[in-house]
Scaffold this motif. Structure first.
Motif, short mmCIF file in Angstrom:
data_model
loop_
_atom_site.label_atom_id
_atom_site.label_comp_id
_atom_site.label_asym_id
_atom_site.label_seq_id
_atom_site.Cartn_x
_atom_site.Cartn_y
_atom_site.Cartn_z
N ASP A 55 -17.86 -20.63 -16.91
CA ASP A 55 -17.15 -19.36 -16.75
C ASP A 55 -17.44 -18.50 -17.97
O ASP A 55 -17.02 -18.82 -19.09
CB ASP A 55 -15.65 -19.59 -16.61
N ALA A 56 -18.18 -17.43 -17.78
CA ALA A 56 -18.50 -16.50 -18.86
C ALA A 56 -17.92 -15.13 -18.51
O ALA A 56 -17.53 -14.87 -17.37
CB ALA A 56 -20.01 -16.41 -19.05
N TYR A 57 -17.89 -14.27 -19.50
CA TYR A 57 -17.25 -12.96 -19.32
C TYR A 57 -18.19 -11.83 -19.71
O TYR A 57 -18.88 -11.90 -20.74
CB TYR A 57 -15.97 -12.88 -20.17
N GLU A 58 -18.20 -10.79 -18.89
CA GLU A 58 -19.02 -9.61 -19.14
C GLU A 58 -18.12 -8.45 -19.55
O GLU A 58 -17.12 -8.17 -18.91
CB GLU A 58 -19.80 -9.23 -17.87
N TYR A 59 -18.51 -7.76 -20.61
CA TYR A 59 -17.74 -6.61 -21.10
C TYR A 59 -17.88 -5.44 -20.14
O TYR A 59 -18.97 -5.17 -19.63
CB TYR A 59 -18.25 -6.21 -22.49
N ARG A 60 -16.77 -4.73 -19.90
CA ARG A 60 -16.77 -3.58 -19.00
C ARG A 60 -16.41 -2.27 -19.72
O ARG A 60 -17.08 -1.26 -19.55
CB ARG A 60 -15.81 -3.81 -17.83
N SER A 61 -15.32 -2.27 -20.48
CA SER A 61 -14.86 -1.03 -21.10
C SER A 61 -13.84 -1.34 -22.19
O SER A 61 -13.50 -2.51 -22.41
CB SER A 61 -14.24 -0.10 -20.04
N ILE A 83 -17.44 -16.10 -12.80
CA ILE A 83 -17.17 -17.14 -11.81
C ILE A 83 -16.35 -16.59 -10.65
O ILE A 83 -16.72 -16.72 -9.49
CB ILE A 83 -16.45 -18.33 -12.45
N ASN A 84 -15.22 -15.97 -10.94
CA ASN A 84 -14.33 -15.51 -9.87
C ASN A 84 -14.13 -14.00 -9.83
O ASN A 84 -13.33 -13.50 -9.04
CB ASN A 84 -12.96 -16.21 -9.99
N ASP A 85 -14.84 -13.27 -10.71
CA ASP A 85 -14.79 -11.81 -10.74
C ASP A 85 -13.41 -11.27 -11.09
O ASP A 85 -13.10 -10.11 -10.84
CB ASP A 85 -15.25 -11.22 -9.40
N GLU A 86 -12.56 -12.11 -11.69
CA GLU A 86 -11.23 -11.65 -12.09
C GLU A 86 -11.30 -10.94 -13.44
O GLU A 86 -12.14 -11.24 -14.28
CB GLU A 86 -10.26 -12.83 -12.16
N ALA A 87 -10.37 -10.01 -13.64
CA ALA A 87 -10.34 -9.24 -14.88
C ALA A 87 -9.66 -10.03 -15.99
O ALA A 87 -8.68 -10.74 -15.76
CB ALA A 87 -9.60 -7.92 -14.64
N SER A 88 -10.20 -9.91 -17.19
CA SER A 88 -9.60 -10.47 -18.39
C SER A 88 -9.68 -9.42 -19.49
O SER A 88 -10.45 -8.46 -19.38
CB SER A 88 -10.31 -11.76 -18.82
N TYR A 89 -8.92 -9.64 -20.55
CA TYR A 89 -8.94 -8.66 -21.64
C TYR A 89 -8.56 -9.33 -22.94
O TYR A 89 -8.00 -10.44 -22.98
CB TYR A 89 -7.99 -7.50 -21.34
N VAL A 90 -8.90 -8.68 -24.04
CA VAL A 90 -8.52 -9.15 -25.36
C VAL A 90 -8.06 -7.93 -26.17
O VAL A 90 -8.61 -6.83 -26.02
CB VAL A 90 -9.70 -9.86 -26.07
N VAL A 91 -7.04 -8.13 -27.00
CA VAL A 91 -6.51 -7.04 -27.83
C VAL A 91 -6.70 -7.39 -29.30
O VAL A 91 -6.32 -8.48 -29.74
CB VAL A 91 -5.02 -6.80 -27.54
N PHE A 92 -7.31 -6.48 -30.04
CA PHE A 92 -7.48 -6.63 -31.48
C PHE A 92 -6.59 -5.61 -32.19
O PHE A 92 -6.51 -4.45 -31.77
CB PHE A 92 -8.93 -6.39 -31.89
N GLY A 161 0.33 -19.75 -21.76
CA GLY A 161 1.63 -19.21 -21.40
C GLY A 161 1.59 -17.83 -20.78
O GLY A 161 2.63 -17.24 -20.52
N ARG A 162 0.39 -17.31 -20.54
CA ARG A 162 0.26 -15.99 -19.91
C ARG A 162 -0.58 -16.13 -18.65
O ARG A 162 -1.48 -16.96 -18.58
CB ARG A 162 -0.39 -14.97 -20.86
N ASP A 163 -0.28 -15.29 -17.66
CA ASP A 163 -1.04 -15.33 -16.41
C ASP A 163 -1.71 -14.00 -16.11
O ASP A 163 -2.06 -13.71 -14.97
CB ASP A 163 -0.12 -15.72 -15.25
N ASP A 164 -1.89 -13.17 -17.15
CA ASP A 164 -2.49 -11.85 -16.95
C ASP A 164 -3.93 -11.78 -17.40
O ASP A 164 -4.52 -10.70 -17.47
CB ASP A 164 -1.67 -10.79 -17.68
N GLY A 165 -4.54 -12.93 -17.74
CA GLY A 165 -5.94 -12.94 -18.13
C GLY A 165 -6.20 -12.55 -19.57
O GLY A 165 -7.35 -12.26 -19.93
#
Length: 268
Positions: A55-61, A83-92, A161-165
């Protein structure tokens, strides 16, 4: 029927993912034409990831704002799972206000939309320095370079503990998969992987669990990780006298061949 990558590997080529990018090496160690790799990297990468269940992640915006109930200024990077085309995010954590008074505005006033400042020791800077991209001369100008994150694959741990990706900001790095692991996956009957050698960093998705493998080794063949790679010229083996008459069939340039056409030429 053998996969396209399997046919290429059977001809002594090498395929890997280094610092989030596809690397295809000829038997002589030279990298394949960059235009061909660029044209076909999406198909080949998806074939590798699907086969290895990575499962790898591609940057979008990206966007800026105040997060965690409006308490902390930050920049949010949006990703999409391969893998599943679901959205994920990271906050800095970043600064969204001016650090000093200039003609553009007073110290402490809001920066323009999409602009942000970071510290040299911040998680964001550590993240950027892990990527084969040049660091901007000014730590206040990253907003002009965010588009360079596209076409790089990343791996990360999702926040517990989070389900929002949401991803753990300290875990996101470019994906690396060794040539040995790719060969073992596509040519299982080939010589075994060197004892103790595993891919640099991958998140493998299985039906029951996610397994993040740590760094235990590096490929023996050095690969450039600069943003602008220096590639060797493509070498396509010439056909013998039993092949098609050159007068009746002009071979396509490697840059415009399909993966199957190129593989046939390469292995002929």
């Amino acid at each position: 029927m053998a996969s396209r990558i399997g046919r290429f590997l059977s001809c002594k080529g090498k395929v890997s993912i280094e610092s989030g990018r596809l690397v295809v090496l000829q038997p002589n160690g030279k990298e394949v034409d960059p235009d061909w790799v660029k044209n076909h990297s999406t198909d080949l990468l998806h074939e590798i990831l699907a086969t290895l269940k990575i499962d790898a992640y591609e940057y979008r915006s990206y966007s800026t704002g105040y997060y965690d109930q409006g308490k902390h200024p930050g920049v949010s990077l949006q990703f999409r799972s391969t893998i599943n085309d679901e959205a994920s995010y990271v906050v800095f954590n970043v600064s969204l206000t001016r650090s000093r008074t200039t003609k553009a505005g007073k110290k402490g006033s809001p920066l323009p939309k999409g602009h942000f400042h970071v510290g040299d020791r911040s998680h964001f800077c550590k993240f950027w320095k892990s990527i084969p991209l040049a660091v901007p001369k000014s730590l206040t100008s990253f907003n002009d370079y965010m588009g360079n994150l596209k076409n790089i694959l990343f791996t990360a741990n999702l926040t517990e503990g989070r389900d929002d990706g949401r991803m753990d900001a300290g875990s996101i790095i470019p994906l690396s998969v060794s040539p040995d692991l790719v060969r073992k996956a596509f040519l299982p009957d080939s010589s075994p992987i060197t004892s103790g050698y595993t891919p640099d960093n991958i998140r493998i998705t299985t039906p029951d669990t996610n397994l993040a493998l740590g760094h235990t080794g590096r490929p023996s063949q050095p690969i450039s990780t600069a943003c602008d790679r220096s590639y060797g010229k493509t070498v396509i083996r010439g056909r013998d006298d039993t092949g098609p008459n050159p007068a009746t069939r002009l071979p396509k340039r490697p840059q415009v061949q399909t993966i199957d056409e190129w593989t046939v030429d390469f292995c002929s």
